[in-house]
Design a protein around this motif. Structure first.
Motif, mmCIF file in Angstrom:
data_model
loop_
_atom_site.group_PDB
_atom_site.id
_atom_site.type_symbol
_atom_site.label_atom_id
_atom_site.label_comp_id
_atom_site.label_asym_id
_atom_site.label_seq_id
_atom_site.Cartn_x
_atom_site.Cartn_y
_atom_site.Cartn_z
ATOM 1 N N ARG A 17 29.598 41.822 48.092
ATOM 2 C CA ARG A 17 30.540 41.982 46.987
ATOM 3 C C ARG A 17 30.441 43.370 46.356
ATOM 4 N N ILE A 18 31.599 43.949 46.098
ATOM 5 C CA ILE A 18 31.676 45.232 45.411
ATOM 6 C C ILE A 18 32.293 44.979 44.042
ATOM 7 N N ALA A 19 31.747 45.637 43.041
ATOM 8 C CA ALA A 19 32.339 45.597 41.704
ATOM 9 C C ALA A 19 32.921 46.973 41.419
ATOM 10 N N ALA A 74 27.239 46.639 45.562
ATOM 11 C CA ALA A 74 27.551 48.056 45.340
ATOM 12 C C ALA A 74 28.611 48.178 44.248
ATOM 13 N N TRP A 75 28.704 49.390 43.695
ATOM 14 C CA TRP A 75 29.682 49.704 42.650
ATOM 15 C C TRP A 75 30.649 50.774 43.130
ATOM 16 N N VAL A 76 31.880 50.693 42.641
ATOM 17 C CA VAL A 76 32.859 51.767 42.795
ATOM 18 C C VAL A 76 33.333 52.099 41.386
ATOM 19 N N VAL A 77 33.168 53.358 41.000
ATOM 20 C CA VAL A 77 33.563 53.797 39.672
ATOM 21 C C VAL A 77 34.785 54.694 39.812
ATOM 22 N N GLY A 78 35.804 54.401 39.035
ATOM 23 C CA GLY A 78 37.022 55.199 39.070
ATOM 24 C C GLY A 78 36.786 56.589 38.509
ATOM 25 N N LEU A 79 37.282 57.583 39.241
ATOM 26 C CA LEU A 79 37.163 58.973 38.808
ATOM 27 C C LEU A 79 38.543 59.474 38.428
ATOM 28 N N PRO A 80 38.758 59.749 37.141
ATOM 29 C CA PRO A 80 40.074 60.229 36.713
ATOM 30 C C PRO A 80 40.322 61.660 37.197
ATOM 31 N N ILE A 81 41.370 61.811 37.963
ATOM 32 C CA ILE A 81 41.754 63.106 38.522
ATOM 33 C C ILE A 81 43.188 63.384 38.076
ATOM 34 N N HIS A 82 43.466 64.624 37.697
ATOM 35 C CA HIS A 82 44.839 64.999 37.343
ATOM 36 C C HIS A 82 45.727 64.954 38.591
#
Length: 178
Positions: A17-19, A74-82
């Motif tokens: 599982r990924i969060a 595992a984790w996936v963290v959103g990276l804000p990109i322009h």
């Protein structure tokens, strides 16, 4: 998913599982997928502990407990990109949070471009005919769901691990689109 083409430093598991985390300074949206990584679902919205109360450092117990209870691998963290591929102060904040999350939970963590996730989440909510009050409460979790769906689809489409290892990412403002 073929992990052989990923960066050699990657310890990201190929199953389990990924969060996904839609990091914000007020709320953190969280979504999770099934162990086969087919379906992603919004899980919850966690209110951020304010800096004068310890900031996200005070949330260590919450994230460690969440990882155990939900059997997160595992984790996936959103990276804000322009839109032009550049980064902002929010990008640096998300990167710092991802590094902290990996350290406190001892779970592999990747960054993934989160452009348009809030737009897609708003579209999903409009289609679901949810009340305005519930919408406000759920939007960050649904944005995390969109992020996780995008990550899983990118991995399937490419046949390799998508996103960026925390070690691969610089804070130079360069595009993180791979």
């Amino acid at each position: 998913m073929n992990n052989t083409t990923a960066a050699p430093t990657s310890d990201f598991p190929t199953e389990g599982r990924i969060a996904a985390v839609d990091y914000g300074t007020v709320r953190i949206g969280i979504a999770i997928c099934d162990p086969d990584r087919i379906l992603a679902s919004p899980l919850e919205v966690h209110p951020v502990t304010q800096p004068d109360a310890g900031g996200y450092e005070a949330d260590e117990k919450y994230f460690c407990k969440l990882a155990i209870e939900e059997r997160v691998s595992a984790w996936v963290v959103g990276l804000p990109i322009h839109c032009d591929g550049g980064e902002s102060d929010k990008s640096a904040e998300a990167r710092k949070f991802a590094i902290w999350l990996k350290r406190v939970t001892q779970l592999p963590t990747r960054l993934f471009d989160e452009r348009y996730t809030t737009v897609a989440a708003n579209q999903k909510i409009r289609q679901s005919k949810t009340t305005r009050k519930k919408t406000k409460k759920r939007i960050d979790a649904i944005a995390a769901q969109v992020l996780l769906e995008s990550f899983l689809e990118a991995c399937r489409y490419r046949g390799e691990l998508a996103g960026n290892d925390l070690e691969d990412v610089s804070s130079t403002g360069e595009s993180l689109i791979d």
